[in-house]
Each structure stands twice: as C-alpha cells, then as structure tokens.
Design a protein around this motif. Structure first.
Motif, short mmCIF file in Angstrom:
data_model
loop_
_atom_site.label_atom_id
_atom_site.label_comp_id
_atom_site.label_asym_id
_atom_site.label_seq_id
_atom_site.Cartn_x
_atom_site.Cartn_y
_atom_site.Cartn_z
N HIS B 3 0.80 -1.22 0.00
CA HIS B 3 0.00 0.00 0.00
C HIS B 3 0.83 1.27 0.00
CE1 HIS B 3 -2.34 -3.27 1.75
NE2 HIS B 3 -3.27 -2.79 0.96
N SER B 4 1.92 1.24 0.80
CA SER B 4 2.72 2.46 0.87
C SER B 4 3.41 2.74 -0.47
CB SER B 4 3.76 2.33 1.98
OG SER B 4 4.56 1.20 1.74
N LEU B 6 1.89 2.03 -3.40
CA LEU B 6 0.89 2.24 -4.44
C LEU B 6 0.76 3.69 -4.87
CD1 LEU B 6 -2.13 -0.12 -3.75
CD2 LEU B 6 -0.70 0.01 -5.76
N GLY B 7 0.76 4.60 -3.88
CA GLY B 7 0.64 6.02 -4.20
C GLY B 7 1.77 6.45 -5.12
N ALA B 9 3.63 4.50 -6.97
CA ALA B 9 3.50 3.78 -8.25
C ALA B 9 2.46 4.46 -9.14
CB ALA B 9 3.11 2.34 -8.00
N ALA B 10 1.37 4.94 -8.53
CA ALA B 10 0.31 5.61 -9.30
C ALA B 10 0.84 6.90 -9.93
CB ALA B 10 -0.89 5.91 -8.41
N TRP B 11 1.65 7.64 -9.18
CA TRP B 11 2.23 8.87 -9.74
C TRP B 11 3.17 8.54 -10.91
CZ3 TRP B 11 0.84 13.72 -9.37
CH2 TRP B 11 0.07 14.12 -8.27
N PHE B 13 3.08 5.84 -12.81
CA PHE B 13 2.27 5.34 -13.91
C PHE B 13 1.59 6.50 -14.64
CE2 PHE B 13 -1.50 3.39 -15.82
CZ PHE B 13 -0.93 2.30 -16.45
N GLY B 14 1.01 7.42 -13.86
CA GLY B 14 0.36 8.59 -14.46
C GLY B 14 1.36 9.43 -15.25
N ALA B 17 2.15 7.69 -18.47
CA ALA B 17 1.02 7.83 -19.41
C ALA B 17 1.02 9.24 -20.01
CB ALA B 17 -0.30 7.54 -18.70
#
Lengths: 443, 111
Positions: B3-4, B6-7, B9-11, B13-14, B17
């Motif tokens: 979880h720690s 994921l944030g 990783a999301a940045w 990934f974004g 993209a």
C-alpha cells in the motif's frame, strides 16, 4: 515467485490495454495534414482518459485470478488512484484543446445540440462529480449505499459518454479499426459491469446463507455466525480472508460490505463461518444488530490475500488495532486447530480495556498454543496488564523475540496504525516482503 | 506493505502515461509524410479540411443550414470566404474549399 510473475503479467496487460488505443492511433495516423501539437496532445489525453475509465471496473470486479498477486484492497486503492488520473487526463484533454483553439465555455455545456460535444462535456462533468464525491463522501455524510449507487451510475455515464464522444467527434474514429477499438473498450466495460451487477448476484440468488447466531461480544461489536446452504459451503478458505456480506431482499442489494472471517479455516462439520462486525456506520450499526437466527443473507467469497498460508516463516507477529483483531482470530484458531507449534506474538491495541473483544478467547488460546498476547491500551488502568499508549517502536522492541526478522508480520487496524507500522517495521530490520497489511478504508 | 508503494506507483504510472501522450502528439504532429503522399489542397476531401480547421469550435450541420438559408448564394460565398481569410489558420485556398463544402457546391450541384 510465481505470484510475483503473475502480478507482473497482470500489470503488464493492464498497462498494455491503457496505452493500446494511443499506439494504434499512432500507427493508423489518418490525419493527412498536421493539426498542431496541442490538438494531438488533447487527442492522446482523451484516449488515455477513456481507457483508464473503461478499465476501472476490472480493478474492483472481484476477479480472484487478478486480485491474488496484489490483494483486493490494493486493487481498490489502485482503482481510486486511476480514477483520479482519468479525471486529470479528461481535464488535460479539454485544456489542450483550449490552448489550441481558445477556450469557449460552450464546449463545457453538456446540453448543447451537438451530440458528440455534449457527451464529451457530460463525461467530463461526471468524472469531476464522481471523483469529488468519492474523495468527500465522509465530509458530505452520504450513506455508503447511496454513494455506491451514484458512483456506479456515474461511471457508466462517463464511459458511455466518452465512447459516444470519441466515435462522433474524434478525427481518428473515422478509421473503422479505431471505431471498433473504442466500441470494444466500451463493450468490455459493459461486460464487466454486467458480470459484477447482474451475473454474480444471479448466480448466488437461490443460495442464501442463514444466520445461526448473532451476539454482541463487546465494544459495539457483533459476532455473526452463518451457515451455508446445503451442498453450497466453501471448500475451504485461508485464515485472514474475507467475504462480502449482502443483506436486503435480493443479492442485487447495495447493502454489501467486505467483512473478515473470524473463525478457523480448518473444515468444520457444519461449514459455519463467523464474522465480527463493529458498529462503524449505518449498515453495521442498524442492519447487522437486527439480524436474527434464520434470516437469509448472501455471501460472496472467500476473497483476499492477507493470509498466513502463503508465506513461510519461523513464527508470526500479529499486530491488530480495534476490529482488526478479526482476521487475527481466524489465524490463531486455524494455527491451534492445525496444531502448528510455531511461536506467535500478538499485539492487540485498543482505546481501553472495555474496547477489547475476544479477550477471554485469546487468553484461552494462549494456554493452548505457543501464543503470547501483548495488550496495548491508550488509556491503560493499573491492573490492566497492558502496555500504555500506542504500538510504538519501543513497545515492539520490548516484546519482539530475538529471531523476529525471520517471522512474518501481519498488520490490520486503523489507517494511522497501519501507516506507523509500515514505517517502523522496516526500520527495525523486518524485510518489506515479510510485512503484510490489509485496509479497506477507501472512501 | 504494497500500500505504501501504491501512491508512488500511481504517480509514476500517471507520469509515464502523460509522457506517452506527449510523445504521441510529437510523433503524429511531426511525422513527415512521404513526398508523394502530400496531397494538394484539391486532393484533400473538403470535409477533412473542415474537421481539421473548423470542427473543434463549429458544427458542420448548423453552419451549412445557416449559410444555405441566405437567398444570395454567390454573395454569401464571397462574404464567407472573405471572412475566413482573416479567421482561423487555414490557407486561402483551403478557405474556398471549406465554404464550397458548406454551401453544398461540392459533389452534386443543388438546383
């Protein structure tokens, strides 16, 4: 290792699907004369926003194979982040077009006559609304079920609106293959939506579980014992897993909540499963306490990868806060029933001694297996036989056995406790791969 | 523990993209067409010219209806072409093609 590879494969597939329309548009490139960098950037942002939205349901559709490497809670968190990203890309889509051609408020009118533009504007506004009410649900004090209904309708509107917009307005959509691709993504979304909202409820409709017992076990917490329909019990679950409990008149009800199984995973003769449910809102505070023996409800599960069956360890450290004790109970009961002799250290944090549930059961388990329980109470009284305050690095150091770095650590509790443990445990030298957490506080 | 991460990783990934989006724009916008494939203005379909230069802000059906409603077809054509010469980024030749397209003089002639 196999799980890691599967996780990488699933993430690779997800990334591929997000970027596929962009790559395909680049390949077909039907625009005869250049339209300008910002117009093309707007098109690219639109494609990415659309695919992110279309794939959102795949993250929360309860696909066991895809969820196993990550955990459903991690997929839900990713769903949340990608929802925000999709809204940002939609805003970029509109913003880049504005840079290219000068902003006009008319574009943002979802009621304009041009269908292509109206659906695009509607998708943008719906995305802002869906993300906004997800981030602000608690402050807005919406009921979970109301939020869930509007969230689903909003998501449907966004994807269909964006698809119609792309097909009617998009320059690339003049190529039949691109039209087919856009329609395919919208179709995939509808398929996943139907599987989740129609097929899954239909499959379990005729097979409700029955309440056998529902008793309060302290601190506004109920222990709900459920019996499976004849011949339809689980063929086993792993200690620490959870299931969605669905109450209401049919399994189409929006009253469905993920609840951890608190009973032993070892097979029992009657197939019963216990769920500890603390009053945290409308459903757990009003619906659950009113359940009586014989009442039907539907169970979708078991799900989850927060389980001690998947990692080898010389022992276990369980750190629970509040109702986070529920999966730990299942783990302890299972270890006892399996006559597992590995040492277990349980830290159980609560506000005060009155907020501890299952204390008698835990003390009894400590006499039956190699279990040591450390109670940590924010307001400890003399005679509580507990640490005072919260689970801190000092508390952990005082009680952890010497070979703790070879143990597996399981943490379940309030977000603040989870955040603290995810920071402290690596500082204590616990390998990150040995720390397992589960949280469902998404909205 | 995932979880720690994921944030972050999301940045990432974004961000990737977004980079892919900008790369797409750069590649599509700058891709030089083969010389023989560069169409003369006359060879580009008029509706493509409209989509390229006008459709972001204007809807073809509404504009066609508005222009065709005027009684003086030739006067309307001239006025609109003059207007377009000072409006938008299309060339003068493209302006003429777009107006002809909107007035319906492309393809079969209206009676």
């Amino acid at each position: 290792m196999a799980l890691l590879l599967r996780g990488m494969a699933w993430f690779g597939l997800y990334s591929f699907l997000v970027l596929l329309p962009l790559a395909f548009a680049l390949w077909v490139d039907p625009i005869a004369t250049p339209r300008g960098f910002w117009t093309e950037a707007a098109t690219g942002a639109g494609f990415v926003a659309f695919t992110l939205c279309a794939l959102e349901f795949s993250l929360v559709g309860r696909f066991r194979a895809a969820a196993e490497p990550f955990g459903i809670d991690a997929l839900m968190l990713w769903h949340r982040w990608m929802g925000i990203a999709a809204a940002a890309f939609l805003a970029l889509h509109a913003g880049f077009l504005a840079i290219r051609s000068g902003a006009t408020v008319q574009w943002l009118d979802p009621f304009q006559r041009d269908v292509g533009r109206a659906t695009g504007a509607a998708a943008l506004w719906l995305a802002v609304a869906v993300v906004g009410n997800s981030l602000l649900r608690r402050r807005l004090r919406w009921r979970y079920e109301t939020w869930q209904l509007l969230h689903g309708i909003g998501a449907l509107g966004i994807v269909l609106g964006a698809a119609v917009h792309a097909l009617a307005q998009g320059s690339y959509s003049r190529v039949p293959a691109v039209r087919f691709l856009v329609a395919g993504y919208a179709g995939l979304f509808l398929l996943l939506f139907a599987r989740y909202r129609v097929w899954r409820p239909l499959r379990i409709w005729g097979h409700p579980w029955r309440v056998v017992e529902n008793r309060e076990v302290g601190d506004d917490t109920f222990l709900l014992s459920l019996e499976p329909p004849p011949g339809r019990g689980w063929h086993g679950f792993e200690p620490g897993q959870f299931a969605w409990l669905i109450t209401g008149r049919t399994p189409f009800s929006l009253e469905q909540h993920p609840i951890t199984i608190a009973s032993s995973a070892e097979p029992s003769s009657d197939g019963r499963a216990d769920f500890a449910i603390k009053n945290l809102g409308d459903w757990s505070g009003q619906v659950v306490p009113a359940l009586r023996p014989g009442d039907p409800l539907w169970v979708d599960g078991p799900h989850g990868s927060f389980t001690l069956d998947r990692e080898p360890g010389q022992g276990f450290v369980l750190i629970a806060g509040g109702i986070g004790i529920s999966p730990m109970c299942s783990m302890l009961l299972t270890l006892r029933d399996r006559e597992d002799r590995r040492p277990v250290l349980l830290f159980y944090a609560a506000a005060d001694a009155g907020a501890l549930v299952f204390r008698d059961e835990l003390d009894a388990l400590a006499a039956e297996m190699d279990l040591h329980v450390v109670y940590v109470l924010e307001q400890a009284e003399p005679g509580d036989d507990a640490e005072s305050g919260r689970v801190t690095e000092d508390v952990l150091r005082r009680h952890l056995p010497r070979p703790y770095r070879r143990f597996q650590f399981y943490v379940c509790g309030p977000p603040s406790m989870m955040d603290a443990m995810e920071r402290i445990l690596p500082e204590l030298g616990v390998p990150r791969g040995s720390i397992h957490t589960e949280r469902f506080d998404m909205v | 523990m995932v979880h720690s991460l994921l944030g972050r990783a999301a940045w990432v990934f974004g961000g990737l993209a977004a980079a892919a989006t900008l790369a797409f724009a750069a590649l599509v916008d700058r891709a030089p067409a083969p010389p023989q494939a560069v169409p003369a203005v006359r060879e580009v379909p008029a509706d493509d010219l409209f989509a390229q230069h006008c459709a972001l802000c204007h809807e073809a059906g509404a504009m066609t209806a508005s222009l065709r409603a005027k009684p003086d077809r030739e006067g309307t054509r001239r006025e609109t072409v003059d207007f377009l010469h000072g409006h938008g980024e299309a060339s003068d030749e493209e302006d003429v093609r777009i107006v002809e397209f909107l007035l319906g003089t492309q393809g079969p002639q209206t009676p």
